[in-house]
Design a protein around this motif. Structure first.
Motif, PDB file in Angstrom:
ATOM      1  N   ALA A 317      38.441  40.625  33.442  1.00 60.54           N
ATOM      2  CA  ALA A 317      38.672  39.893  34.739  1.00 60.54           C
ATOM      3  C   ALA A 317      40.090  40.287  35.276  1.00 60.54           C
ATOM      4  O   ALA A 317      40.810  41.413  34.467  1.00 60.54           O
ATOM      5  CB  ALA A 317      40.349  39.015  33.467  1.00 60.54           C
ATOM      6  N   PRO A 318      40.400  40.232  36.309  1.00 61.46           N
ATOM      7  CA  PRO A 318      41.749  40.697  37.624  1.00 61.46           C
ATOM      8  C   PRO A 318      42.426  41.608  36.348  1.00 61.46           C
ATOM      9  O   PRO A 318      43.464  40.007  35.669  1.00 61.46           O
ATOM     10  CB  PRO A 318      41.782  39.458  38.387  1.00 61.46           C
ATOM     11  CG  PRO A 318      40.263  38.554  37.825  1.00 61.46           C
ATOM     12  CD  PRO A 318      40.070  38.368  36.309  1.00 61.46           C
ATOM     13  N   SER A 319      43.135  42.365  37.085  1.00 62.87           N
ATOM     14  CA  SER A 319      44.585  42.287  36.575  1.00 62.87           C
ATOM     15  C   SER A 319      45.351  43.132  37.200  1.00 62.87           C
ATOM     16  O   SER A 319      46.178  43.642  37.009  1.00 62.87           O
ATOM     17  CB  SER A 319      44.036  43.450  35.009  1.00 62.87           C
ATOM     18  OG  SER A 319      43.555  44.980  35.768  1.00 62.87           O
ATOM     19  N   GLY A 320      44.850  42.976  37.768  1.00 68.23           N
ATOM     20  CA  GLY A 320      45.689  43.583  39.127  1.00 68.23           C
ATOM     21  C   GLY A 320      45.559  43.226  40.998  1.00 68.23           C
ATOM     22  O   GLY A 320      43.952  42.225  40.746  1.00 68.23           O
ATOM     23  N   PRO A 321      46.521  43.707  41.848  1.00 65.77           N
ATOM     24  CA  PRO A 321      46.612  43.070  43.284  1.00 65.77           C
ATOM     25  C   PRO A 321      44.445  43.805  44.223  1.00 65.77           C
ATOM     26  O   PRO A 321      44.056  43.019  44.575  1.00 65.77           O
ATOM     27  CB  PRO A 321      47.606  43.277  44.169  1.00 65.77           C
ATOM     28  CG  PRO A 321      47.278  44.247  43.089  1.00 65.77           C
ATOM     29  CD  PRO A 321      47.759  43.774  42.316  1.00 65.77           C
ATOM     30  N   GLU A 322      44.293  44.574  43.925  1.00 64.42           N
ATOM     31  CA  GLU A 322      42.899  45.168  43.537  1.00 64.42           C
ATOM     32  C   GLU A 322      41.803  44.459  43.144  1.00 64.42           C
ATOM     33  O   GLU A 322      40.539  45.021  43.709  1.00 64.42           O
ATOM     34  CB  GLU A 322      42.750  46.716  43.646  1.00 64.42           C
ATOM     35  CG  GLU A 322      42.745  47.318  42.040  1.00 64.42           C
ATOM     36  CD  GLU A 322      44.056  47.114  41.553  1.00 64.42           C
ATOM     37  OE1 GLU A 322      43.829  47.749  40.509  1.00 64.42           O
ATOM     38  OE2 GLU A 322      44.950  46.459  41.796  1.00 64.42           O
TER      39      GLU A 322
END
Length: 362
Positions: A317-322
């Motif tokens: 799952a996404p965990s940062g802006p990148e």
């Protein structure tokens, strides 16, 4: 909502940008709950804003939020509703696809769910040719919404044979004179359509009597986008009824397009002019080499660009802006923005290509 609307929404920056999305209903009694759900989400948004700002700091935003929600016409909602408010703008959209219920406050408006829905929902233009007037609709399946704001449409033929009468000069061939002015009118229609096609190059369904369709094809520059035609006079046909007539024709054409795309992929495979897997298709799409993207409708791939910047690593799952919520959507957007085409398939159709394939321009 079209891609130009989406690009405009995504262009706004500055904290706080408030996004509210929710599913809505078209008919009673289900739609009786929609105003209550909107009020609850507005209350939730207000409370969250006041946790970070004083009421004075966000007074304008809260006023705009109240005004835009008071303008909602619950008798004409579709399957989803999106509201976007910040210091500069307050917008709402009735959408013919369902959305998750969310309140998001961020540096930008939250558009991920909209991008997903727009990318995977059959959308097309419907151009209804007429002298008074020619109308343009943005369509999602059988739902048609007339396009007017910020465009030249609707367009009325004001020349000879249209709003003004034909010449009585016996030396003039009245039929040829009328036809030539129809060509001029439909050339103007084509030019106006081109401005919107440049922003959102969707398939095109053309509606009208045989003469008008013939003139439009003769002078037009979008014949390659026409996927179907509906002949006959539909000046008095409502958008609701027109959608019921056009969508089955478009649906049939899209099925044929899928078969054609598979044939094109076979040819590209034989010529070593294709890419498979999400990592390869993502990379070639970014290089501007994507002519036609084939992708399974249910394929999603949260990812992070690898250390070399040339590939993707899967993530839970996404965990940062990148991080990317979905590298598949990123690839779809990139191909479309660079003038390519996208065709969707049922899950399992592209198994030998790991669910996604890209036909390359070179």
């Amino acid at each position: 909502m079209n891609r130009n609307d989406l690009r405009t929404i995504k262009s706004y920056e500055g904290y706080p940008c408030l996004s509210i999305t929710l599913p809505t209903h078209r008919t009673s009694p289900d739609n009786k709950q929609d105003p209550i759900r909107v009020r609850n989400l507005v209350t939730q948004a207000t409370n969250r804003l006041l946790e970070s700002f004083s009421r004075r700091e966000v007074a304008g935003l809260l006023t705009d939020l109240e005004n835009i929600t008071n303008e909602i016409d619950y008798t004409h909602t579709l399957d989803g509703l999106a509201i976007f408010v910040n210091a500069d703008v307050a917008l709402k959209f009735y959408l013919p696809f369902t959305l998750n219920e969310r309140v998001v406050i961020d540096q930008n408006f939250f558009t991920r769910d909209l991008v997903f829905a727009m990318n995977r929902t059959p959308r097309y233009w419907v151009l209804a040719l007429s002298e008074k007037p020619t109308r343009l609709y943005e369509a999602v399946r059988e739902d048609l919404e007339e396009v007017t704001a910020g465009t030249p449409f609707p367009l009325t033929h004001g020349g000879p044979g249209g709003a003004s009468g034909l010449t009585n000069d016996p030396a003039v061939n009245r039929s040829a004179f009328r036809d030539e002015h129809h060509r001029i009118f439909f050339r103007n229609v084509d030019q106006a359509l081109g401005e919107l096609m440049a922003q959102d190059p969707l398939p095109l369904a053309v509606v009208g009597v045989d003469r008008f369709i013939s003139f439009f094809r003769e002078v037009g520059s979008h014949n390659d986008k026409i996927v179907t035609t509906l002949t006959g006079s539909h000046d008095r046909t409502s958008a609701h009824e027109l959608g019921k007539l056009v969508w089955p024709l478009v649906k049939q054409s899209l099925a044929a397009s899928r078969q054609q795309a598979l044939s094109e992929l076979d040819t590209a495979v034989g010529g070593q002019r294709y890419a498979s897997t999400i990592g390869e298709t993502w990379r070639f799409a970014r290089e501007g080499r994507g002519a036609l993207l084939l992708v399974e409708e249910g394929f999603h791939y949260p990812a992070r660009v690898n250390a070399s910047g040339t590939g993707l690593d899967p993530i839970e799952a996404p965990s940062g802006p990148e991080d990317m919520d979905d590298a598949v959507d990123e690839t779809i957007e990139t191909v479309l923005n660079m003038g390519g085409r996208v065709v969707f398939f049922e899950d399992g159709t592209l198994a030998q290509h790991d669910r996604i394939a890209l036909i390359l321009r070179y």
